[in-house]
Design a protein around this motif. Structure first.
Motif, PDB file in Angstrom:
ATOM      1  N   SER A   1      -0.450  -6.809  16.982  1.00  0.00           N
ATOM      2  CA  SER A   1      -0.360  -6.441  15.568  1.00  0.00           C
ATOM      3  C   SER A   1      -0.872  -7.525  14.625  1.00  0.00           C
ATOM      4  O   SER A   1      -1.446  -7.210  13.576  1.00  0.00           O
ATOM      5  CB  SER A   1       1.087  -6.084  15.207  1.00  0.00           C
ATOM      6  OG  SER A   1       1.946  -7.199  15.388  1.00  0.00           O
TER       7      SER A   1
ATOM      8  N   THR B   1      -4.577  -7.174  14.125  1.00  0.00           N
ATOM      9  CA  THR B   1      -5.082  -5.865  13.729  1.00  0.00           C
ATOM     10  C   THR B   1      -6.091  -5.953  12.588  1.00  0.00           C
ATOM     11  O   THR B   1      -7.198  -5.394  12.672  1.00  0.00           O
ATOM     12  CB  THR B   1      -3.913  -4.945  13.309  1.00  0.00           C
ATOM     13  OG1 THR B   1      -3.029  -4.780  14.415  1.00  0.00           O
ATOM     14  CG2 THR B   1      -4.439  -3.585  12.884  1.00  0.00           C
TER      15      THR B   1
ATOM     16  N   ASN C   1     -11.982   1.683  10.469  1.00  0.00           N
ATOM     17  CA  ASN C   1     -10.777   1.761   9.651  1.00  0.00           C
ATOM     18  C   ASN C   1      -9.517   1.728  10.502  1.00  0.00           C
ATOM     19  O   ASN C   1      -9.581   1.731  11.737  1.00  0.00           O
ATOM     20  CB  ASN C   1     -10.802   2.988   8.739  1.00  0.00           C
ATOM     21  CG  ASN C   1     -10.875   4.293   9.522  1.00  0.00           C
ATOM     22  OD1 ASN C   1     -10.187   4.481  10.519  1.00  0.00           O
ATOM     23  ND2 ASN C   1     -11.731   5.218   9.069  1.00  0.00           N
ATOM     24  N   ARG C   2      -8.370   1.715   9.851  1.00  0.00           N
ATOM     25  CA  ARG C   2      -7.087   1.574  10.541  1.00  0.00           C
ATOM     26  C   ARG C   2      -6.805   2.761  11.465  1.00  0.00           C
ATOM     27  O   ARG C   2      -6.304   2.596  12.573  1.00  0.00           O
ATOM     28  CB  ARG C   2      -5.953   1.408   9.515  1.00  0.00           C
ATOM     29  CG  ARG C   2      -4.596   1.065  10.120  1.00  0.00           C
ATOM     30  CD  ARG C   2      -3.578   0.758   9.022  1.00  0.00           C
ATOM     31  NE  ARG C   2      -4.003  -0.382   8.225  1.00  0.00           N
ATOM     32  CZ  ARG C   2      -3.737  -1.645   8.543  1.00  0.00           C
ATOM     33  NH1 ARG C   2      -3.044  -1.931   9.646  1.00  0.00           N
ATOM     34  NH2 ARG C   2      -4.142  -2.635   7.758  1.00  0.00           N
ATOM     35  N   ASP C   3      -7.142   3.964  11.008  1.00  0.00           N
ATOM     36  CA  ASP C   3      -6.921   5.143  11.839  1.00  0.00           C
ATOM     37  C   ASP C   3      -7.770   5.094  13.104  1.00  0.00           C
ATOM     38  O   ASP C   3      -7.323   5.479  14.186  1.00  0.00           O
ATOM     39  CB  ASP C   3      -7.238   6.424  11.057  1.00  0.00           C
ATOM     40  CG  ASP C   3      -6.093   6.840  10.139  1.00  0.00           C
ATOM     41  OD1 ASP C   3      -5.022   6.198  10.205  1.00  0.00           O
ATOM     42  OD2 ASP C   3      -6.279   7.785   9.358  1.00  0.00           O
TER      43      ASP C   3
ATOM     44  N   SER D   1      -6.264   2.573  15.450  1.00  0.00           N
ATOM     45  CA  SER D   1      -5.039   3.155  16.005  1.00  0.00           C
ATOM     46  C   SER D   1      -5.366   4.187  17.070  1.00  0.00           C
ATOM     47  O   SER D   1      -4.675   4.296  18.085  1.00  0.00           O
ATOM     48  CB  SER D   1      -4.202   3.799  14.892  1.00  0.00           C
ATOM     49  OG  SER D   1      -3.759   2.837  13.967  1.00  0.00           O
TER      50      SER D   1
ATOM     51  N   ASN E   1       1.888  -1.325  12.071  1.00  0.00           N
ATOM     52  CA  ASN E   1       1.572  -1.098  10.661  1.00  0.00           C
ATOM     53  C   ASN E   1       2.520  -1.830   9.722  1.00  0.00           C
ATOM     54  O   ASN E   1       2.630  -1.474   8.544  1.00  0.00           O
ATOM     55  CB  ASN E   1       1.627   0.403  10.362  1.00  0.00           C
ATOM     56  CG  ASN E   1       0.615   1.199  11.143  1.00  0.00           C
ATOM     57  OD1 ASN E   1      -0.565   1.210  10.831  1.00  0.00           O
ATOM     58  ND2 ASN E   1       1.070   1.881  12.190  1.00  0.00           N
TER      59      ASN E   1
ATOM     60  N   SER F   1       1.263  -3.082   6.331  1.00  0.00           N
ATOM     61  CA  SER F   1       0.970  -1.981   5.420  1.00  0.00           C
ATOM     62  C   SER F   1       2.243  -1.299   4.921  1.00  0.00           C
ATOM     63  O   SER F   1       2.324  -0.881   3.755  1.00  0.00           O
ATOM     64  CB  SER F   1       0.078  -0.957   6.132  1.00  0.00           C
ATOM     65  OG  SER F   1      -0.174   0.166   5.323  1.00  0.00           O
TER      66      SER F   1
ATOM     67  N   PRO G   1       1.463   4.037  16.759  1.00  0.00           N
ATOM     68  CA  PRO G   1       0.572   3.578  15.686  1.00  0.00           C
ATOM     69  C   PRO G   1      -0.161   4.713  14.991  1.00  0.00           C
ATOM     70  O   PRO G   1      -0.294   4.715  13.767  1.00  0.00           O
ATOM     71  CB  PRO G   1      -0.405   2.650  16.433  1.00  0.00           C
ATOM     72  CG  PRO G   1       0.386   2.152  17.602  1.00  0.00           C
ATOM     73  CD  PRO G   1       1.228   3.321  18.029  1.00  0.00           C
TER      74      PRO G   1
ATOM     75  N   SER H   1       0.145   5.629  11.062  1.00  0.00           N
ATOM     76  CA  SER H   1      -1.049   5.526  10.207  1.00  0.00           C
ATOM     77  C   SER H   1      -1.497   6.905   9.746  1.00  0.00           C
ATOM     78  O   SER H   1      -1.962   7.070   8.613  1.00  0.00           O
ATOM     79  CB  SER H   1      -2.176   4.817  10.957  1.00  0.00           C
ATOM     80  OG  SER H   1      -2.602   5.575  12.080  1.00  0.00           O
TER      81      SER H   1
ATOM     82  N   SER I   1      -2.140   8.275   5.932  1.00  0.00           N
ATOM     83  CA  SER I   1      -3.423   8.815   5.480  1.00  0.00           C
ATOM     84  C   SER I   1      -3.333  10.287   5.091  1.00  0.00           C
ATOM     85  O   SER I   1      -4.040  10.744   4.188  1.00  0.00           O
ATOM     86  CB  SER I   1      -4.481   8.627   6.575  1.00  0.00           C
ATOM     87  OG  SER I   1      -4.115   9.319   7.752  1.00  0.00           O
TER      88      SER I   1
ATOM     89  N   TYR J   1       4.747   6.633   4.741  1.00  0.00           N
ATOM     90  CA  TYR J   1       5.199   6.496   6.130  1.00  0.00           C
ATOM     91  C   TYR J   1       6.493   7.270   6.384  1.00  0.00           C
ATOM     92  O   TYR J   1       6.960   7.341   7.514  1.00  0.00           O
ATOM     93  CB  TYR J   1       5.430   5.021   6.465  1.00  0.00           C
ATOM     94  CG  TYR J   1       4.160   4.218   6.602  1.00  0.00           C
ATOM     95  CD1 TYR J   1       3.367   4.326   7.739  1.00  0.00           C
ATOM     96  CD2 TYR J   1       3.756   3.329   5.602  1.00  0.00           C
ATOM     97  CE1 TYR J   1       2.197   3.592   7.869  1.00  0.00           C
ATOM     98  CE2 TYR J   1       2.584   2.584   5.725  1.00  0.00           C
ATOM     99  CZ  TYR J   1       1.815   2.723   6.865  1.00  0.00           C
ATOM    100  OH  TYR J   1       0.661   2.013   7.010  1.00  0.00           O
TER     101      TYR J   1
END
Length: 452
Positions: free
Chosen positions: A43, A46, A56-58, A61, A276, A279, A396, A400, A404, A409
């Motif tokens: 993490s 990341t 991107n984060r997605d 993940s 995450n 975030s 994750p 995430s 999005s 969350y």
């Protein structure tokens, strides 16, 4: 493992005190070596990976999820291999493999440089899936299974008491690892930090494991808990052993699924939260420092929970601990949902996380040998670990994706809350199958009949 191999380079039977106490220390070392392959170890890197890979984060993940799922399906095989060849060959190969994977991660920007552009985005993600598969298989999977099972093999009647000390050390190591990794990144940059870990895990640790790790006390003429190899009846044993379950027999037991699913849910929830965490706190209007430091007070609570639960686990049914674990998880989830809205949320997270993390290693270490015996421990715990790792793969992306798709969350948190509540209620019937078998084998005098 033959007796001669077990006594090279020295015989544990000649150690000045019961070698099982040293096995606990070596097992903790094995767990610490797995940190680079654990979500808590990934993490902190990341954001660096997102920057250098330009995804991107997605997408990251998603790669992490599929890599982790792929590794999970390999773990039952790894568990069976452990049963067949023992702990030392398994952890030596796992250490070497994890070290090589960490070298790749340290050079990932250069290694994937030809593909880091928009038209090759899918190629980058697929390569990261394979890299995460190996990272998770060797780290979170093989090293933890082998280290945990090695410690379990050396204790029986005093298993809860003994493993408690190891679990405390493991909890403290894991909780403090993000801070240590951040210090390493500040001093060596993200690539240098991975390279340093590669040298420790891939070179130093395999040599260490060859010298000190041992599979079973019986291989060196000892028995669990520390005594000369001989038959010994102990009437204080509150949890009778009747038979060694094979993997498929264990999987037919209701208790196996409740315990495995509860542990898998922790894999899902804690990886989703940890992966995450920066975030999550940012969304709540809190700082990065707030996010990183939350693990330390939770670890303090986890230490006390681990010590208390380990000591009482030798005297109470393990399903009682499962109740507490489920409640603690629900408390932590409510804290995350309320984060940024009330000051109490921070303490709910810390308390709940301390409870469920403190109980995780206790339950996961003790339930499989107590419920199903030691003979097929690798295969059974490997199957359970497959479910844990599979769950951790989904976490994750669930978190995430919640952000999005819904802008918060909280959706992911309430999904986890519902599953935890269902499993906690289901734990009421998660009884030890050995006790049921023992009741059917008792004579009128109360003695156990010989089992087949």
């Amino acid at each position: 493992m033959t007796k001669n191999w077990a006594n090279i380079p020295f015989s544990p039977g000649k150690w000045p005190f019961f070698y099982g106490w040293m096995i606990l220390i070596w097992g903790v070392v094995g767990f610490v070596m797995s940190i680079p392959g654990q979500t808590i170890g990934v993490s902190v890197f990341t954001d660096s990976l997102i920057d250098v890979l330009r995804i991107n984060r997605d997408q990251l993940s998603l790669a992490y999820m599929f890599g982790t799922i792929g590794s999970s399906f390999m773990l039952p095989w790894a568990g069976k291999l452990y049963d067949r060849i023992g702990v030392r060959p398994v952890v030596i190969v796992a250490g070497l493999g994890l070290g090589l994977v960490l070298v790749f991660f340290s050079q990932v920007d250069d290694a994937l440089a030809p593909f880091i552009r928009k038209e090759w985005e899918i190629g980058v993600i697929l390569l990261m899936v394979f890299a995460f598969l190996l990272l998770r298989f060797f780290g979170q999977g093989v090293l933890t299974i082998a280290s945990r099972n090695m410690m379990v093999q050396w204790f029986d009647k005093r298993r809860g008491f003994a493993i408690g000390f190891a679990n405390v050390a493991i909890s403290l190591s894991f909780s403090s690892s993000p801070v240590l990794l951040y210090v390493m990144i500040e001093n060596f940059k993200w690539s240098g930090a991975w390279l340093v870990m590669a040298g420790i895990v891939g070179i130093i640790f395999p040599l260490f494991a060859f010298v000190f790790f041992r599979n079973r006390p019986e291989d060196s003429g000892l028995i669990p808990d520390g005594a000369v190899l001989k038959a010994k009846k102990d009437k204080r044993n509150l949890f009778p052993f009747v038979k060694d379950f094979e993997q498929m027999e264990a999987m037919k037991q209701y208790a196996f699924w409740i315990f495995a699913l509860m542990l898998a849910m922790q894999g899902l929830f804690i990886t989703g939260f940890t992966f995450n965490v920066l975030s999550i706190f940012e969304e709540a209007g809190l700082t990065e420092a707030d996010a990183i430091t939350i693990f330390q007070p939770a670890a303090v609570i986890a230490v006390f929970v681990t010590l208390i639960s380990s000591n009482i686990s030798d005297y109470v049914p393990l399903k009682y601990l499962l109740y507490v674990k489920g409640i603690g998880s629900c408390v932590a989830i409510v804290g995350i949902v309320l984060l940024g809205q009330t000051s109490y949320a921070y303490y709910l997270i810390v308390t709940g996380m301390g409870v469920f993390t403190g109980l995780y290693s206790v339950i996961n270490t003790l339930v499989w040998p107590r419920y199903f015996g030691r003979k097929h421990l690798g295969a059974i715990s490997g199957q359970a670990m497959m479910m844990v790792v599979f769950g951790s793969a989904l976490g994750p992306l669930l978190f995430s994706g919640s952000l999005s798709q819904f802008g918060t969350y909280a959706v992911a948190c309430w999904v986890c809350f519902g599953i935890y509540l269902f499993l906690t209620l289901g734990s009421i019937w998660a009884n030890n199958p050995q006790i049921g078998l023992a009741r059917g084998l008792k004579t009128p005098s109360g003695e156990l009949k010989p089992s087949n």
